[in-house]
Design an enzyme around this catalytic site. Sequence first.
Site, PDB file in Angstrom:
ATOM      1  N   ASP A 160       0.821  -1.207   0.000  1.00 31.27           N
ATOM      2  CA  ASP A 160       0.000   0.000   0.000  1.00 31.27           C
ATOM      3  C   ASP A 160       0.858   1.260   0.000  1.00 31.27           C
ATOM      4  OD1 ASP A 160      -2.352  -1.469   0.028  1.00 31.27           O
ATOM      5  OD2 ASP A 160      -2.506  -1.457   2.228  1.00 31.27           O
ATOM      6  N   TYR A 170       7.240 -10.002   6.600  1.00 27.49           N
ATOM      7  CA  TYR A 170       7.097  -8.564   6.835  1.00 27.49           C
ATOM      8  C   TYR A 170       7.737  -8.189   8.166  1.00 27.49           C
ATOM      9  CZ  TYR A 170       3.804  -7.629   3.006  1.00 27.49           C
ATOM     10  OH  TYR A 170       3.229  -7.467   1.766  1.00 27.49           O
TER      11      TYR A 170
END
Length: 262
Positions: free
Chosen positions: A66, A123
């Site tokens: 994003d 992540y």
Amino acid sequence: METPIKWKESYIFVAVRYFMDISYRGTHFSGWQIQPNGVTVQAEIEKALGILLQKETPITGSGRTDAGVHAARQIAHFDAESIDPDQLIFKLNSFLGEDIAVHGIRLVKDDVSARFEAVSRKYHYHIHQEKDPFKNGVSYYFRPILNVALIKQACEIIKDWQNFECFSKVHTEVNHFNCDIFHAEWKQEGTNHLFVITANRFLRGMVRAIVGTLIDVGLEKTSLEEVKKILESNDRSRAGRAVPAEGLFLQEVVYPPDIYLD
């Protein structure tokens, strides 16, 4: 202006598939994926490839990040006639802005997809609790003290779950919300915190929602029993807020070793 790539005379001009190893600072991008309005990482790389290879060259990433999210290692595939990878890496890094770097280009099997062949993705989410100008934009500045022992227990609960609809952005078009979590750990070093999570796949907004929920646990606003109820609910509104994008990094994408041809 950069000059186009010169083909070696000995190369046979047949399109083959390559994996590109990329890192980027997401601060000034509207995410990875091409959008009608907004500068994106995918669009910048495709524009550079089109100029250097003298041909429109689409790329497919391992996943979408994003707006504001960074990548220490993003993988994308593209098809091109035989190239000199070292020369193309040099040209791309000269052409692209300072927020994107290409670290490697490798030949892979023709039917391999950077998106679908990945076996795991990792992540990192960074938090710092002391003001630090050098961490602006790459770590979340969050001052309240956290109960890390409780957060670690919540990580164990999350690791044992599979349906993560409660942490997914609403109206996400997916076939299912199941993810296999291989590793989830919260680390603290002084006033710095790092959340590490590895899974076979992630839902949109999932990591930031998990971190927001873990912060609520660390603030003792959400109990461990409530974490279980949030997971059972499949209801995004019951989970914690999405923490800011600036602390999130796509850290690693892993593929089967037999896909590579070089």
